[in-house]
Design a protein around this motif. Structure first.
Motif, mmCIF file in Angstrom:
data_model
loop_
_atom_site.group_PDB
_atom_site.id
_atom_site.type_symbol
_atom_site.label_atom_id
_atom_site.label_comp_id
_atom_site.label_asym_id
_atom_site.label_seq_id
_atom_site.Cartn_x
_atom_site.Cartn_y
_atom_site.Cartn_z
ATOM 1 N N GLN A 1 2.783 12.535 -5.092
ATOM 2 C CA GLN A 1 3.758 13.774 -5.706
ATOM 3 C C GLN A 1 2.892 14.655 -5.889
ATOM 4 N N TYR A 2 1.714 14.916 -6.585
ATOM 5 C CA TYR A 2 1.733 16.356 -6.636
ATOM 6 C C TYR A 2 1.724 17.006 -5.101
ATOM 7 N N ALA A 3 1.104 16.338 -4.514
ATOM 8 C CA ALA A 3 0.633 16.938 -2.930
ATOM 9 C C ALA A 3 1.874 17.512 -2.888
ATOM 10 N N MET A 4 2.779 16.549 -3.048
ATOM 11 C CA MET A 4 4.439 16.804 -2.285
ATOM 12 C C MET A 4 4.696 18.394 -2.765
ATOM 13 N N TYR A 5 4.750 18.356 -4.020
ATOM 14 C CA TYR A 5 4.924 19.955 -4.933
ATOM 15 C C TYR A 5 4.496 20.633 -4.364
ATOM 16 N N ILE A 6 3.021 20.433 -4.184
ATOM 17 C CA ILE A 6 2.627 21.470 -3.600
ATOM 18 C C ILE A 6 2.333 22.322 -2.415
ATOM 19 N N GLY B 1 0.830 -1.345 0.147
ATOM 20 C CA GLY B 1 -0.113 -0.330 -0.086
ATOM 21 C C GLY B 1 0.523 1.163 0.054
ATOM 22 N N ILE B 2 2.378 1.374 1.075
ATOM 23 C CA ILE B 2 3.194 2.470 0.826
ATOM 24 C C ILE B 2 3.233 2.411 -0.525
ATOM 25 N N ASN B 3 3.772 1.784 -1.256
ATOM 26 C CA ASN B 3 4.641 1.481 -2.130
ATOM 27 C C ASN B 3 3.387 2.147 -3.416
ATOM 28 N N LEU B 4 2.410 1.399 -3.587
ATOM 29 C CA LEU B 4 1.470 2.455 -4.441
ATOM 30 C C LEU B 4 1.260 4.003 -3.974
ATOM 31 N N LEU B 5 1.266 4.316 -2.789
ATOM 32 C CA LEU B 5 1.172 5.683 -2.441
ATOM 33 C C LEU B 5 1.939 6.256 -2.756
ATOM 34 N N VAL B 6 3.488 5.878 -2.933
ATOM 35 C CA VAL B 6 4.338 6.534 -2.857
ATOM 36 C C VAL B 6 4.583 7.053 -4.110
ATOM 37 N N LYS B 7 4.764 5.701 -4.778
ATOM 38 C CA LYS B 7 4.582 5.834 -6.087
ATOM 39 C C LYS B 7 3.188 6.763 -6.753
ATOM 40 N N SER B 8 1.723 6.701 -6.271
ATOM 41 C CA SER B 8 1.020 7.552 -7.247
ATOM 42 C C SER B 8 1.827 9.650 -7.980
ATOM 43 N N LYS B 9 1.232 9.667 -8.596
ATOM 44 C CA LYS B 9 1.115 11.476 -9.218
ATOM 45 C C LYS B 9 0.724 12.002 -7.706
ATOM 46 N N THR B 10 -0.783 11.718 -7.994
ATOM 47 C CA THR B 10 -0.946 12.252 -6.355
ATOM 48 C C THR B 10 -0.384 12.556 -5.475
ATOM 49 N N MET C 1 10.124 8.972 5.128
ATOM 50 C CA MET C 1 9.595 7.704 5.957
ATOM 51 C C MET C 1 9.354 6.767 4.975
ATOM 52 N N LEU C 2 8.096 6.806 4.725
ATOM 53 C CA LEU C 2 7.214 6.920 3.694
ATOM 54 C C LEU C 2 8.006 6.397 2.299
ATOM 55 N N LYS C 3 9.177 7.102 1.813
ATOM 56 C CA LYS C 3 9.123 6.801 0.700
ATOM 57 C C LYS C 3 9.789 5.496 0.854
ATOM 58 N N ILE C 4 11.127 5.589 2.063
ATOM 59 C CA ILE C 4 12.100 5.020 2.225
ATOM 60 C C ILE C 4 11.274 3.473 2.867
#
Lengths: 703, 703
Positions: free
Chosen positions: A331-336, A320-329, A378-381
């Protein structure tokens, strides 16, 4: 406080004796003939000799004298194993010099013509101190070339006659906007040519090395039990002999060429090279030698994720974490978040009250954003696995900035004031926003790729700085101080005095006395200011007013030298970027396929079946000096455990300039090879020894 | 003194009506659809509309208001037939903008980050006015980007803590030495690509035009008396028809395409094209159309020299002069004279006594050298013949400098003081010394070749200047004057006051009040100073202190705009020179053969026999509208008189960039043609109308 001169001289003498010892060793090794013909070593010997004499003179006289020769010391430094890049830069600079000097002469010629003109035109104006003598006229125009005195030099004549601006506009248009760019064009062109020649030379050297090694390896094999001895002449391969290199021969070569390589990697390299159906390497296979030699081998993971072997619940969570971290959403949330953070910092800074000390007070927003970044890391690692995470440069950057920010916070908690600049580093997080656009990724990637080369260019510049700093310190130490230069035209910049303007009294502080040559650090800062060239004439005139007007020679020489180095740096950056952009245009499809997060580099594949692995293991057991067989054992064990009948290994290395050049010059390379195989090895430059990125296979490596 | 506003407005309204009339004509010609879709015309219409309203408002209110829209007027100027080059430049600038802006954003981003950092680091220092607010911090770093305030901006913090220099060194290294060069690299790269695309587009357009014209010409011929009508479909050439273009058809085309060409030249062009054995032009022949169309035809002289027809004694004398002038000894003797002259001038200037007015006193050396130059010019003209002499650019240069110097001498003799600057021009003779070396010849030749393009770039820059000058005059006219800015940080530069330093009283004169926007000429000079960027912040701060701090926006925008234009200029010069150097490397042999004195350019040959000439004359007599047959008559007369049975004509034109590109892109051109003939005409850019160097043959030209 300072040790007496004789101590210095003795220490120096000792150091010089060591250098002399090294030179003697070299002389023994190379033989007198080579020694004398090797330019660099000869220069070193001469410098050593001069310095010896000087040190002895100092010892005898018991007092130091003007010792400009110290400026030559970097020569000892450059002539060492780790300064190869610097030597390469210096060679490139020297190669670019002849055309550079040609254009420089044109530049100086126009300068003198305009100086004469300016002298005739403006010397009748008593208020115009810039053109009152021919010397001043030339100096003014030299400074004008750097634009450092620009509107000022025009103003006295402009206030008299408005049309006098034409003189300055024409001068600047010709000199600054035309000839200076011409200089860049010429250096850029030479630079391009030199880079290509170097690449060609290296390529053909490699090819000749491979040809040579292949012939030697093939000759050492015993075809049909016939001993080698009877064919032992220098001729081409003899048809009866097997027309390739066996694993055994190859392994022998590799054990000499790369002694630390494990048996597994040697075998895999062989597999990667072997593209033909037969069991032996043909010459065509062998030509790829240098491409596969630097590969780092790793078994391809059977699963995708690091958590595949975990129990089911944990697997689901991590998945689940993997899918979350790889999702475009995500990434863009982090950009925001980063963008909001940026705006927040700006607003906060604007309304910041300077009474509150930053180092004492941590705004809540800072903690909030830092927490978000921390959670993201943490999530990404956990999601990607530490290995995948840290293999991307961008992630590494994120990680280190976040960790630094946390460290800053801790430092603040313990009231460690000097760490507060870490807190200030947080706007660096904003740099992540540039990942969004392809061009920025390209630019920043290129920046990282260029970094080693830039660093060596910087080092070259510092060596020049050092020499000039020494000369500056010998001649100009302690000559400028507050209010030193009241008789010169730049008195204001050195003034530190109470001045009455109208009826107010103010402290006029000119800080330029800080730009001095009193010690090596100040000298470096002063030289950097001279490199930037703005207002450099103030430093020059200040020093000149305290010494003689010959001091200008030092400053002007420095300007010209830095101009050369800087032009080379600009040419280098231009070349590297234009090259890279051309390259990515050529491989647009390939680029598009590439993972946008991390550059893949060069990848080779080699599949190893179980039978093969066991056979190889057996083979290695019979060869003498069987080093590091454990890695090969592991492969077998791995296959046993996983139950697969074969494992695919991936060899990776990052892409080098040489790989790019291979793609770029594809057609020309064919021509070069054709030329080479026709026997006429073209001009390969002087001793390529220090130009090679990797050592050439030499004959003794197969013995 | 000035006319009232209503007069101005009325005049303006009249001018605007004229522009409106022109636009209406255009609307009628193009039709509404094309008119609306044509961007440039639409912009023009909008601007016209706004200006109309403004002029009427001024007329009604009887008083002028802030009229920034005047800055848009150059749009009317640019949209005329003679400004094609400027439009092309503007298009190139706009095409380079997107990547430029990307990098600019990166630049500004780092600037803001460093501004925040600088604010936190240095705002605690009360002596540091550069970083006391965030706005000042940003402005300081913007100015630092141009290096205009360099060591000064560092000094207050540097005097407190020596390590603060690291901040500035890092900032300058990243921004100035890295990202600014990146900007150049990106623009250079885009520029290169655009140039190539343009060339490709033009080339393929030409090819398609030729294909089209050829088909039309062939179809109009009547093969075997069969009338054309029955084959009149749009298909490919039909085999029964003669597979080429006859002289008659070609002549018809030329009479429409180049109405002023003489019959002789039309015939010679046909001969030059006709490379096949048959009497007709094949399609392959016809493809060279654009190469031969600009040739200037001249009969090859039977003898070498202009004096061949003179009596024997005169011939011998002139032959002697010719040999003398052409000898290496003579040339080097002249170089020595010029060098001596140069040294002489330098020495003379150094020892020059400024009491003697230059304009009254002519040194004997001047007369001596001028006499030598005069004699040289005479010898060369008589020896080589005026035509050969003046066909070389260098000789033309020599001649004009010498004649100007003579004029100066005469002016002096008549005591015409304003001419004294002509006397001062004499160091220009020294420029001849640069003929000695190949590289200088290359550089100077390229300079001359580039001149038209440089001029158009200069014009583009001036148009930008004009717009900014108008805006500057509207907002900042008369805001700066001596002692205007005593409250600002740049008060010194505007001060004009008696200052007491210690116990001396001196007049401190800051001339910067001269850099104002009071009239258009001053504005241009001020803007040039801003372009050079040194000390530009003084002008900015001076104006800002008298108006609002929003004025900085004007100056910063101007800086960025000139940066774009200047980068383009640099990229252009780089491109042109690198291109030319590559070219001359490719054609080294050819270059070596070329006459070092004058560039030969492109030469075509066509031999005409007497029979042919008569036949052609006969043919032309039968065609209607036989214009300018006299030239053909002359050919026949010439042949009669000289008794030769045939005359060789040489067609020459100078080499254009397009010829160079043809050579450089040789291989790619083949690809493009292949691509084109496969039917997929690649992207040819937008309307190439204004990009074409020569008009395309359109269908109606053959009717």
């Amino acid at each position: 406080m300072y040790a007496p001169d004789c101590v210095h001289a003795t220490l120096e003498l000792l150091a010089l004796v060591m250098v002399a010892f090294e030179l003697c060793m070299k002389l023994r090794w190379l033989g007198l003939n080579t020694f004398i013909r090797h330019k660099r070593t000869m220069v070193k010997t001469c410098v050593l000799f001069i310095q010896f004499i000087e040190a002895i003179v100092v010892l005898v006289r018991q007092t130091s004298h003007l010792r400009v020769t110290r400026a030559l010391r970097p020569i000892f430094l450059v002539d060492c194993r780790y300064c190869g890049a610097v030597r390469r830069n210096l060679r490139q600079i020297f190669q670019s010099l002849p055309p550079f000097i040609d254009i420089l002469v044109l530049l100086l010629f126009f300068m003198v013509i305009f100086a004469i003109l300016g002298f005739f035109l403006f010397s009748s104006n008593p208020a115009d101190l810039y053109f009152n003598t021919l010397e001043n006229s030339i100096v003014s125009l030299f400074v004008l070339l750097t634009t450092a005195n620009f509107p000022d030099v025009m103003m006295p004549s402009y206030s008299r006659n408005r049309w006098s601006c034409v003189f300055f506009i024409v001068y600047l248009s010709i000199e600054l906007y035309f000839i200076m760019n011409l200089l860049l064009a010429v250096v850029f062109d030479t630079f391009n040519g030199v880079e290509k020649m170097k690449f060609k030379s290296l390529l053909l050297h490699k090819r000749s090395a491979i040809d040579h090694a292949f012939q030697l390896l093939v000759r050492r094999q015993r075809p049909d039990g016939v001993t080698l001895k009877q064919f032992d002449d220098t001729d081409i391969v003899i048809p009866q002999r097997p027309d390739g290199v066996t694993l055994k021969q190859f392994d022998g070569l590799m054990r000499h060429y790369r002694p630390r390589m494990s048996a597994r990697d040697r075998f895999l390299t062989y597999k990667a090279l072997n593209q033909s159906v037969t069991d032996m390497l043909s010459l065509q296979d062998f030509y790829k030698f240098y491409e596969v030699i630097g590969l780092k081998w790793k078994a391809r993971r059977s699963g995708e994720h690091w958590f595949d072997d975990l129990p089911h619940t944990a697997f689901l969570i991590f998945k689940g974490i993997n899918l979350l971290v790889k999702s475009k959403t995500f990434q863009y949330a982090m950009y925001i978040v980063v963008a909001v953070n940026g705006i927040w910092i700006l607003v906060e800074t604007t309304v910041w009250n300077s009474d509150v000390s930053w180092s004492r007070f941590v705004p809540w927003s800072y903690v909030v954003f830092l927490t978000i970044y921390g959670v993201e890391v943490m999530l990404k690692i956990t999601g990607l696995g530490p290995l995948a995470y840290f293999s991307s440069g961008w992630n590494l950057f994120d990680f280190s900035v976040t960790v630094l920010a946390f460290l800053g916070l801790i430092a603040l908690a313990f009231n460690m004031e000097p760490f507060y600049f870490i807190v200030v580093l947080r706007p660096l997080q904003l740099l992540r926003l540039f990942k969004i656009k392809q061009r920025y990724r390209n630019v920043l990637d290129t920046m990282f790729e260029l970094f080693p080369r830039m660093a060596s260019l910087g080092l070259t510049l510092i060596i020049f700085y050092y020499s000039f700093a020494i000369v500056g310190m010998e001649f100009f130490a302690d000559v400028v101080y507050p209010n030193c230069c009241n008789t010169s035209t730049v008195a204001d910049a050195y003034r530190q005095i109470n001045v009455t303007i109208g009826n107010r009294t103010v402290l006029q502080e000119g800080y330029y006395y800080l730009n001095n040559f009193n010690n090596i650090l100040s000298s470096f800062v002063t030289l950097f200011e001279l490199t930037v060239v703005n207002n450099w004439y103030i430093t020059m005139e200040g020093v000149t007013s305290q010494t003689t007007h010959w001091s200008r020679l030092f400053f002007m020489t420095f300007y010209i030298v830095t101009m050369v180095v800087m032009t080379i740096i600009v040419a280098f950056i231009l070349d590297a970027f234009v090259f890279r952009m051309n390259y990515s245009r050529k491989n647009k499809q390939e680029e598009a396929l590439e993972d946008p997060e991390g550059e893949k580099g060069i990848v080779f594949e080699a599949e190893v079946s179980r039978a093969e692995a066991l056979q190889t293991l057996e083979f290695y057991k019979h060869t003498p000096a069987n080093s590091s067989l454990s890695s090969l054992h592991q492969v077998c064990v791995l296959m046993e455990r996983s139950g697969h009948s074969s494992v695919v290994f991936l060899g990776r290395r990052s892409r080098t300039k040489s790989d790019l050049s291979m793609k770029m010059y594809q057609e020309e390379i064919e021509e070069w090879y054709a030329e080479y195989s026709r026997g006429n090895l073209p001009h390969l430059g002087e001793s390529p020894e220090s130009d090679l990125d990797c050592p050439v296979i030499t004959q003794h490596s197969t013995n």
